[in-house]
Design a protein around this motif. Structure first.
Motif, PDB file in Angstrom:
ATOM      1  N   ILE A 195     -24.509 -48.818  14.665  1.00  0.00           N
ATOM      2  CA  ILE A 195     -23.427 -48.256  13.857  1.00  0.00           C
ATOM      3  C   ILE A 195     -23.908 -47.454  12.657  1.00  0.00           C
ATOM      4  CG2 ILE A 195     -21.689 -49.912  14.598  1.00  0.00           C
ATOM      5  CD1 ILE A 195     -22.228 -51.526  12.059  1.00  0.00           C
ATOM      6  N   GLY A 196     -25.186 -47.092  12.640  1.00  0.00           N
ATOM      7  CA  GLY A 196     -25.685 -46.100  11.694  1.00  0.00           C
ATOM      8  C   GLY A 196     -25.324 -46.331  10.241  1.00  0.00           C
ATOM      9  N   ALA A 197     -24.599 -45.371   9.673  1.00  0.00           N
ATOM     10  CA  ALA A 197     -24.321 -45.366   8.238  1.00  0.00           C
ATOM     11  C   ALA A 197     -23.237 -46.340   7.812  1.00  0.00           C
ATOM     12  CB  ALA A 197     -23.923 -43.960   7.796  1.00  0.00           C
ATOM     13  N   VAL A 198     -22.720 -47.134   8.733  1.00  0.00           N
ATOM     14  CA  VAL A 198     -21.609 -48.043   8.392  1.00  0.00           C
ATOM     15  C   VAL A 198     -22.017 -49.037   7.314  1.00  0.00           C
ATOM     16  CG1 VAL A 198     -20.062 -49.837   9.271  1.00  0.00           C
ATOM     17  CG2 VAL A 198     -20.469 -47.764  10.614  1.00  0.00           C
ATOM     18  N   PHE A 199     -23.280 -49.470   7.311  1.00  0.00           N
ATOM     19  CA  PHE A 199     -23.727 -50.400   6.268  1.00  0.00           C
ATOM     20  C   PHE A 199     -23.488 -49.782   4.890  1.00  0.00           C
ATOM     21  CE2 PHE A 199     -27.121 -53.136   8.621  1.00  0.00           C
ATOM     22  CZ  PHE A 199     -26.262 -53.304   9.689  1.00  0.00           C
ATOM     23  N   ASP A 200     -23.833 -48.507   4.756  1.00  0.00           N
ATOM     24  CA  ASP A 200     -23.664 -47.834   3.464  1.00  0.00           C
ATOM     25  C   ASP A 200     -22.196 -47.550   3.162  1.00  0.00           C
ATOM     26  OD1 ASP A 200     -26.382 -47.780   2.831  1.00  0.00           O
ATOM     27  OD2 ASP A 200     -26.698 -45.957   3.994  1.00  0.00           O
ATOM     28  N   PHE A 201     -21.424 -47.209   4.184  1.00  0.00           N
ATOM     29  CA  PHE A 201     -19.982 -47.012   3.988  1.00  0.00           C
ATOM     30  C   PHE A 201     -19.333 -48.322   3.522  1.00  0.00           C
ATOM     31  CE2 PHE A 201     -19.989 -43.551   7.464  1.00  0.00           C
ATOM     32  CZ  PHE A 201     -20.266 -42.561   6.540  1.00  0.00           C
ATOM     33  N   TYR A 202     -19.690 -49.414   4.196  1.00  0.00           N
ATOM     34  CA  TYR A 202     -19.047 -50.697   3.916  1.00  0.00           C
ATOM     35  C   TYR A 202     -19.320 -51.164   2.493  1.00  0.00           C
ATOM     36  CZ  TYR A 202     -17.617 -55.572   4.536  1.00  0.00           C
ATOM     37  OH  TYR A 202     -17.001 -56.793   4.405  1.00  0.00           O
ATOM     38  N   THR A 203     -20.532 -50.951   2.013  1.00  0.00           N
ATOM     39  CA  THR A 203     -20.874 -51.407   0.661  1.00  0.00           C
ATOM     40  C   THR A 203     -20.480 -50.395  -0.408  1.00  0.00           C
ATOM     41  OG1 THR A 203     -23.103 -50.456   0.880  1.00  0.00           O
ATOM     42  CG2 THR A 203     -22.819 -52.776   1.482  1.00  0.00           C
ATOM     43  N   GLY A 204     -20.059 -49.203   0.008  1.00  0.00           N
ATOM     44  CA  GLY A 204     -19.653 -48.185  -0.946  1.00  0.00           C
ATOM     45  C   GLY A 204     -20.795 -47.335  -1.473  1.00  0.00           C
ATOM     46  N   ARG A 205     -21.993 -47.536  -0.928  1.00  0.00           N
ATOM     47  CA  ARG A 205     -23.121 -46.723  -1.395  1.00  0.00           C
ATOM     48  C   ARG A 205     -22.915 -45.255  -1.023  1.00  0.00           C
ATOM     49  NH1 ARG A 205     -28.232 -44.736  -0.856  1.00  0.00           N
ATOM     50  NH2 ARG A 205     -28.142 -44.653   1.416  1.00  0.00           N
ATOM     51  N   ILE A 206     -22.309 -45.028   0.140  1.00  0.00           N
ATOM     52  CA  ILE A 206     -21.906 -43.687   0.554  1.00  0.00           C
ATOM     53  C   ILE A 206     -20.407 -43.715   0.805  1.00  0.00           C
ATOM     54  CG2 ILE A 206     -22.105 -41.896   2.328  1.00  0.00           C
ATOM     55  CD1 ILE A 206     -24.959 -42.755   2.785  1.00  0.00           C
ATOM     56  N   LYS A 207     -19.687 -42.791   0.245  1.00  0.00           N
ATOM     57  CA  LYS A 207     -18.239 -42.754   0.396  1.00  0.00           C
ATOM     58  C   LYS A 207     -17.851 -42.013   1.675  1.00  0.00           C
ATOM     59  CE  LYS A 207     -17.339 -44.754  -3.561  1.00  0.00           C
ATOM     60  NZ  LYS A 207     -16.742 -46.115  -3.602  1.00  0.00           N
ATOM     61  N   ARG A 208     -16.956 -42.610   2.460  1.00  0.00           N
ATOM     62  CA  ARG A 208     -16.396 -41.888   3.600  1.00  0.00           C
ATOM     63  C   ARG A 208     -15.469 -40.801   3.095  1.00  0.00           C
ATOM     64  NH1 ARG A 208     -14.055 -45.061   8.683  1.00  0.00           N
ATOM     65  NH2 ARG A 208     -14.150 -42.922   9.467  1.00  0.00           N
TER      66      ARG A 208
END
Length: 259
Positions: A195-208
């Protein structure tokens, strides 16, 4: 999975029934626990990369669920007069499956990928969002293009010792898909997902991208503006390559004699 659930898009068997059905099927597969099953995402960029990387292509074809993670896949299906009506992203599956499992009373989950800091945030957020789920382990692998056999053995041992039901893999593509494809038969899990960037999306490090852009199939646009150096190739090289293959498929299907 029935053939009716799948659609041929540029030579790949793409899941066509949408998020709700996909999350239900995965949850049922986890409950049965017959064998390790796994999910990968297809978008125009991954299609283009796989043209030059045979092991990545083999991994995508091996996935039990290959979801239409990209507006380009949905548009291609329309051009081919197919059945894919909605984009299903890795983030959608992550939230959908976790919510199903949480509602059913829980499951054991493991996260591999990203940094120790991000994994720590995931643990905290999972405890709040899905209290019935138990995060039984996390693993931050070395940031390198290839892993040694010793490193792979250590990862497998850590995962299997924790006995998770679900393994969420948050490395970069195509590394994460090839990783699951190579190790699938060694992993003592019921379901794994790249699921690639989902870890960063989920924690808010990268905004969707905002929801309005997601609904319009333009989630790529704000991300391109934020990270042009990293993402320009996806839009201006991979997308036209993918479209060319889809157009050829449409022309071939249009020239086939009808029964």
């Amino acid at each position: 999975m029935s053939e009716a659930s799948l659609e041929n898009v540029a030579g790949y068997s793409v899941y066509a029934k949408g998020l709700v059905a996909c999350a239900n099927e995965i949850t049922e597969a986890i409950a049965r626990g017959e064998r390790p099953r796994w999910l990968a995402c297809l978008n125009p960029h991954s299609f283009a990369v796989a043209l030059d990387e045979p092991e990545f292509e083999a991994a995508l074809r091996d996935a039990d669920w290959l979801i239409p993670d990209g507006a380009g896949i949905v548009l291609a299906s329309r051009l081919l007069q197919g059945a894919v009506r909605e984009r299903v992203t890795g983030a959608d599956v992550f939230h959908g499956v976790n919510q199903h499992l949480n509602d059913r009373g829980g499951a054991r989950v493991f996260f591999i990928g990203s940094t120790e800091e991000t994994l720590g945030r995931i643990r905290e957020k999972m405890a709040l969002d899905y209290p019935s789920l138990q995060v039984v382990g996390t693993y931050s692998p070395p940031f390198k293009p290839e892993y040694s056999e010793t490193e792979l053995d250590e990862m497998v041992a850590a995962i299997n010792a924790a006995k998770p039901d679900v393994l969420w893999v948050g490395m970069t593509a195509p590394k994460q898909e090839v990783w699951i494809h190579r190790l699938r038969d060694r992993l003592d899990v019921k379901f794994a997902a790249a699921i690639g960037a989902v870890f960063d999306f989920y924690t808010g490090r990268i905004k969707r991208s905002p929801a309005a852009f997601q609904r319009l199939g333009l989630e790529w646009l704000p991300r391109l503006l934020q990270e042009p150096r990293r993402l320009w190739r996806r839009t201006f090289v991979s997308a036209p390559i993918f479209l060319g293959h889809v157009v050829r498929q449409r022309l071939r299907s249009g020239s086939e004699p009808r029964a």
